[in-house]
Design a protein around this motif. Structure first.
Motif, PDB file in Angstrom:
ATOM      1  N   LEU A  94      21.212  -5.190   9.452  1.00 59.51           N
ATOM      2  CA  LEU A  94      19.397  -5.430   9.345  1.00 59.51           C
ATOM      3  C   LEU A  94      18.840  -5.538  10.558  1.00 59.51           C
ATOM      4  O   LEU A  94      17.763  -5.100  10.789  1.00 59.51           O
ATOM      5  N   MET A  95      19.700  -6.282  11.368  1.00 62.00           N
ATOM      6  CA  MET A  95      19.224  -6.833  12.376  1.00 62.00           C
ATOM      7  C   MET A  95      18.873  -5.698  13.533  1.00 62.00           C
ATOM      8  O   MET A  95      17.889  -5.631  14.368  1.00 62.00           O
ATOM      9  N   LEU A  96      19.463  -4.321  13.263  1.00 62.00           N
ATOM     10  CA  LEU A  96      19.068  -3.243  14.055  1.00 62.00           C
ATOM     11  C   LEU A  96      18.374  -2.148  13.261  1.00 62.00           C
ATOM     12  O   LEU A  96      17.965  -1.088  14.011  1.00 62.00           O
ATOM     13  N   ALA A  97      18.005  -2.650  12.106  1.00 63.17           N
ATOM     14  CA  ALA A  97      17.349  -1.471  11.327  1.00 63.17           C
ATOM     15  C   ALA A  97      15.782  -1.288  11.713  1.00 63.17           C
ATOM     16  O   ALA A  97      15.338  -2.332  12.310  1.00 63.17           O
ATOM     17  N   ASP A  98      14.952  -0.344  11.568  1.00 61.33           N
ATOM     18  CA  ASP A  98      13.568  -0.099  11.815  1.00 61.33           C
ATOM     19  C   ASP A  98      13.004  -1.178  11.026  1.00 61.33           C
ATOM     20  O   ASP A  98      12.937  -1.505  10.100  1.00 61.33           O
ATOM     21  N   TRP A  99      11.783  -1.579  11.781  1.00 59.79           N
ATOM     22  CA  TRP A  99      10.580  -2.436  11.131  1.00 59.79           C
ATOM     23  C   TRP A  99       9.629  -1.430  10.611  1.00 59.79           C
ATOM     24  O   TRP A  99       9.859  -0.429  10.484  1.00 59.79           O
ATOM     25  N   PRO A 100       9.323  -2.116   9.208  1.00 56.95           N
ATOM     26  CA  PRO A 100       8.711  -1.041   8.437  1.00 56.95           C
ATOM     27  C   PRO A 100       7.450  -0.464   9.192  1.00 56.95           C
ATOM     28  O   PRO A 100       6.652  -0.961   9.690  1.00 56.95           O
ATOM     29  N   GLN A 101       7.643   0.896   9.399  1.00 53.17           N
ATOM     30  CA  GLN A 101       6.810   1.653  10.182  1.00 53.17           C
ATOM     31  C   GLN A 101       5.204   1.676   9.869  1.00 53.17           C
ATOM     32  O   GLN A 101       4.914   1.870   8.776  1.00 53.17           O
ATOM     33  N   MET A 102       4.543   1.445  11.035  1.00 54.48           N
ATOM     34  CA  MET A 102       2.933   1.780  10.789  1.00 54.48           C
ATOM     35  C   MET A 102       2.471   2.802  11.731  1.00 54.48           C
ATOM     36  O   MET A 102       2.713   2.581  12.922  1.00 54.48           O
ATOM     37  N   ASP A 103       1.902   3.723  11.243  1.00 48.46           N
ATOM     38  CA  ASP A 103       1.249   4.901  12.183  1.00 48.46           C
ATOM     39  C   ASP A 103      -0.033   4.786  12.064  1.00 48.46           C
ATOM     40  O   ASP A 103      -0.635   5.162  10.717  1.00 48.46           O
ATOM     41  N   ASP A 104      -1.142   4.708  12.964  1.00 47.45           N
ATOM     42  CA  ASP A 104      -2.200   4.538  12.862  1.00 47.45           C
ATOM     43  C   ASP A 104      -3.079   5.968  12.465  1.00 47.45           C
ATOM     44  O   ASP A 104      -3.986   6.082  11.731  1.00 47.45           O
ATOM     45  N   ALA A 105      -2.313   7.008  12.725  1.00 42.58           N
ATOM     46  CA  ALA A 105      -2.726   8.448  12.345  1.00 42.58           C
ATOM     47  C   ALA A 105      -2.535   8.538  10.800  1.00 42.58           C
ATOM     48  O   ALA A 105      -3.333   9.173  10.200  1.00 42.58           O
ATOM     49  N   SER A 106      -1.726   7.967  10.423  1.00 41.74           N
ATOM     50  CA  SER A 106      -1.211   8.186   8.856  1.00 41.74           C
ATOM     51  C   SER A 106      -0.835   6.634   8.351  1.00 41.74           C
ATOM     52  O   SER A 106      -0.040   6.176   8.302  1.00 41.74           O
ATOM     53  N   PRO A 107      -2.119   5.740   7.947  1.00 47.53           N
ATOM     54  CA  PRO A 107      -1.766   4.349   7.530  1.00 47.53           C
ATOM     55  C   PRO A 107      -0.980   4.432   6.152  1.00 47.53           C
ATOM     56  O   PRO A 107      -0.984   5.306   5.548  1.00 47.53           O
ATOM     57  N   LEU A 108      -0.549   3.304   6.026  1.00 50.94           N
ATOM     58  CA  LEU A 108       0.507   3.061   4.740  1.00 50.94           C
ATOM     59  C   LEU A 108      -0.397   3.079   3.665  1.00 50.94           C
ATOM     60  O   LEU A 108      -1.835   2.723   3.723  1.00 50.94           O
ATOM     61  N   VAL A 109       0.033   3.736   2.619  1.00 53.88           N
ATOM     62  CA  VAL A 109      -0.930   4.136   1.370  1.00 53.88           C
ATOM     63  C   VAL A 109      -1.227   2.871   0.662  1.00 53.88           C
ATOM     64  O   VAL A 109      -0.654   2.012  -0.021  1.00 53.88           O
ATOM     65  N   THR A 110      -2.495   2.671   0.224  1.00 54.25           N
ATOM     66  CA  THR A 110      -2.881   1.584  -0.805  1.00 54.25           C
ATOM     67  C   THR A 110      -4.055   2.087  -1.459  1.00 54.25           C
ATOM     68  O   THR A 110      -4.698   3.024  -1.543  1.00 54.25           O
ATOM     69  N   SER A 111      -4.032   1.222  -2.553  1.00 48.50           N
ATOM     70  CA  SER A 111      -5.496   1.423  -3.576  1.00 48.50           C
ATOM     71  C   SER A 111      -5.737   0.361  -4.083  1.00 48.50           C
ATOM     72  O   SER A 111      -5.406  -0.408  -4.599  1.00 48.50           O
ATOM     73  N   ASP A 112      -7.120   0.107  -3.604  1.00 46.40           N
ATOM     74  CA  ASP A 112      -7.880  -1.253  -3.957  1.00 46.40           C
ATOM     75  C   ASP A 112      -8.273  -0.799  -5.631  1.00 46.40           C
ATOM     76  O   ASP A 112      -8.453  -1.811  -6.048  1.00 46.40           O
ATOM     77  N   GLU A 113      -8.503   0.212  -6.007  1.00 49.84           N
ATOM     78  CA  GLU A 113      -8.702   0.465  -7.436  1.00 49.84           C
ATOM     79  C   GLU A 113      -7.635  -0.057  -8.420  1.00 49.84           C
ATOM     80  O   GLU A 113      -7.811  -0.733  -9.430  1.00 49.84           O
ATOM     81  N   ALA A 114      -6.522   0.269  -7.864  1.00 51.14           N
ATOM     82  CA  ALA A 114      -5.077  -0.022  -8.656  1.00 51.14           C
ATOM     83  C   ALA A 114      -4.853  -1.642  -8.665  1.00 51.14           C
ATOM     84  O   ALA A 114      -4.781  -2.363  -9.406  1.00 51.14           O
ATOM     85  N   VAL A 115      -5.362  -2.191  -7.439  1.00 50.26           N
ATOM     86  CA  VAL A 115      -5.086  -3.741  -7.188  1.00 50.26           C
ATOM     87  C   VAL A 115      -6.171  -4.100  -7.933  1.00 50.26           C
ATOM     88  O   VAL A 115      -5.902  -5.442  -8.762  1.00 50.26           O
ATOM     89  N   SER A 116      -7.288  -3.730  -8.206  1.00 47.58           N
ATOM     90  CA  SER A 116      -8.300  -4.411  -9.120  1.00 47.58           C
ATOM     91  C   SER A 116      -8.213  -4.430 -10.201  1.00 47.58           C
ATOM     92  O   SER A 116      -8.270  -5.098 -11.212  1.00 47.58           O
ATOM     93  N   SER A 117      -7.680  -3.231 -10.985  1.00 46.80           N
ATOM     94  CA  SER A 117      -7.392  -2.973 -12.253  1.00 46.80           C
ATOM     95  C   SER A 117      -6.032  -3.894 -12.489  1.00 46.80           C
ATOM     96  O   SER A 117      -6.125  -4.592 -13.826  1.00 46.80           O
ATOM     97  N   PHE A 154       3.319   8.051  -4.284  1.00 47.04           N
ATOM     98  CA  PHE A 154       2.411   7.094  -4.751  1.00 47.04           C
ATOM     99  C   PHE A 154       1.437   7.201  -5.975  1.00 47.04           C
ATOM    100  O   PHE A 154       1.238   6.383  -6.851  1.00 47.04           O
ATOM    101  N   ASP A 155       0.777   8.674  -5.913  1.00 53.56           N
ATOM    102  CA  ASP A 155       0.087   8.803  -6.884  1.00 53.56           C
ATOM    103  C   ASP A 155       0.679   9.099  -8.296  1.00 53.56           C
ATOM    104  O   ASP A 155       0.275   9.292  -9.672  1.00 53.56           O
ATOM    105  N   THR A 156       2.015   9.242  -8.038  1.00 58.57           N
ATOM    106  CA  THR A 156       2.733   9.629  -9.446  1.00 58.57           C
ATOM    107  C   THR A 156       3.049   8.229 -10.216  1.00 58.57           C
ATOM    108  O   THR A 156       3.526   8.350 -11.398  1.00 58.57           O
ATOM    109  N   LEU A 157       2.862   7.218  -9.454  1.00 55.54           N
ATOM    110  CA  LEU A 157       3.293   5.799 -10.144  1.00 55.54           C
ATOM    111  C   LEU A 157       2.345   5.283 -11.317  1.00 55.54           C
ATOM    112  O   LEU A 157       1.090   5.585 -11.091  1.00 55.54           O
ATOM    113  N   SER A 158       2.853   4.339 -11.965  1.00 53.30           N
ATOM    114  CA  SER A 158       1.960   3.651 -12.937  1.00 53.30           C
ATOM    115  C   SER A 158       1.228   2.538 -12.255  1.00 53.30           C
ATOM    116  O   SER A 158       1.666   2.102 -10.823  1.00 53.30           O
TER     117      SER A 158
END
Length: 389
Positions: free
Chosen positions: A204-227, A88-92
């Motif tokens: 696709l019907m048998l593919a995994d749901w986009p996984q969420m792990d409470d111990a390591s939540p999906l990466v987001t950036s409020d700063e990137a969204v705001s900018s 994530f950190d390498t992305l524009s």
């Protein structure tokens, strides 16, 4: 629906005309707990357009974006899990924005479905795919993929292809319970990672749901969204100025953006995106630091339109680039002449005793309101004429 009233909708006829997914999505997202479903054909037709939009997004990714990828890259594009912090950190900025919005969507949709808020979850997927992915990120990705659109090299193109496939794959998984047929079909056209279970690898019907792990939540950036939202607001302001000054759709105009700090750096790095989205002249579009000599020169220009985007971010558009002064003067004078005739006609009507005395008060008041509006328009045209160089 009532047989007595004869307004029953035959689902088979609806399926033939609009498709099963459009009807299914309309029924599921139309559910309000404790209430009947307000069903109309316009809504189903609109959701068919959504399915078409999704199809076109996938077609862009497979037929255009992935055209420059070799076999080795295609093999690596299959989604095996969420994008982590290191990647994530390498992305524009635009990539960090769309991934952040996608990860937020996964969390929100998962929570809604677990609470049986199926309509709310489906609407959020629709809004993300149409408003953020299709309208913004796909357009910006073209500046990475095509040299003629300002492409920045193979690394940028690879990052864009990776994010396009990742967002599309994740969105198809989220949307599959609502539109199983079209999402299953489209999923088979994008790169997919091999699975240990051969059956799961091909459905696709048998593919995994986009996984969420409470111990390591999906990466987001409020700063990137705001900018990025600032970049969106900047783009909309320039588009609105173009419309206000009746700039020809194909004409590219000049612009100077003045900002400070990290936000200035983010905007400067995405000048090519701003150029593409707002139809600016790439050789006459600049982003300067607040307080610099270049910024002061832009601020002191007398013939520039000032657009205040937010505190600390201002854009200046040279008026000479927006309009042809002589053509604009003729256009405004024609409008002024037309308004003057309408004002004289309406004012004469109001001054007539026969109208003022006999017409209902509501009609007279409406006419006075129309006169006031016409006079206000005439005043604005006078101001515009006075502002012309």
């Amino acid at each position: 629906m009532s047989k007595t009233k004869g307004n029953v909708v035959d689902p088979i006829d609806t399926l033939d005309e609009y498709g099963a997914d459009s009807l299914r999505y309309s029924l599921v997202t139309g559910v309000t707990p404790g209430q009947d479903i307000p069903l109309n054909m316009e809504k189903i037709a609109a959701n068919r357009q959504f399915a078409n939009k999704l199809w076109n997004c996938c077609k862009f990714v497979t037929d255009n974006a992935l055209k420059g990828a070799d076999e080795a890259e295609l093999a690596e594009l299959g989604v095996t899990g969420p994008i982590g912090q290191a990647g994530f950190d390498t992305l524009s900025l635009p990539e960090r924005f769309i991934v952040s919005k996608c990860h937020t969507l996964v969390a929100s949709v998962t929570e809604d479905i677990e609470k049986y808020q199926l309509g709310a979850a489906g609407s959020k997927i629709y809004e993300f795919l149409w408003d953020q992915f299709a309208d913004w990120y796909i357009e910006i990705s073209k500046t990475r993929l095509y040299e003629g659109a300002g492409g920045g090299g193979e690394q940028e193109a690879k990052a864009a292809r990776r994010v396009l496939v990742y967002i599309l794959d994740t969105s198809l998984r989220l949307l599959h319970p609502y539109m199983p047929y079209v999402t299953e079909q489209l999923w088979h056209h994008i790169p997919r990672a091999p699975k240990k279970d051969d059956q799961a690898a091909h459905a696709l019907m048998l593919a995994d749901w986009p996984q969420m792990d409470d111990a390591s939540p999906l990466v987001t950036s409020d700063e990137a969204v705001s900018s990025f939202e600032t970049l969106q607001a900047l783009t909309r302001s320039i588009r609105n100025a173009r419309a206000e000054y009746n700039v020809e759709p194909g004409k590219r105009i000049s612009a100077t953006v003045v900002a400070s700090g990290v936000l200035r750096d983010e905007i400067a790095a995405e000048i090519k995106s701003l150029v593409a989205l707002a139809k600016l002249d790439p050789d006459q579009t600049f982003c300067f630091v607040t307080g610099s000599d270049e910024a002061k020169a832009a601020i002191s220009a007398e013939d520039a339109v000032q657009l205040v985007i937010q505190d600390g971010v201002v854009a200046y558009l040279p008026l000479s680039g927006l309009i042809d002064p002589e053509k604009e003067r003729l256009r405004l004078e024609r409008q002024k002449e037309k308004l003057s005739k309408e004002i004289v006609k309406l004012a004469g009507r109001l001054e007539s005793k026969g109208f003022a005395d006999k017409a209902p008060p509501a009609v007279v008041e409406k006419a006075r309101g129309e006169l006031s509006e016409l006079e206000d328009q005439a005043s604005k045209i006078e101001a515009s004429l006075a502002a012309l160089p």
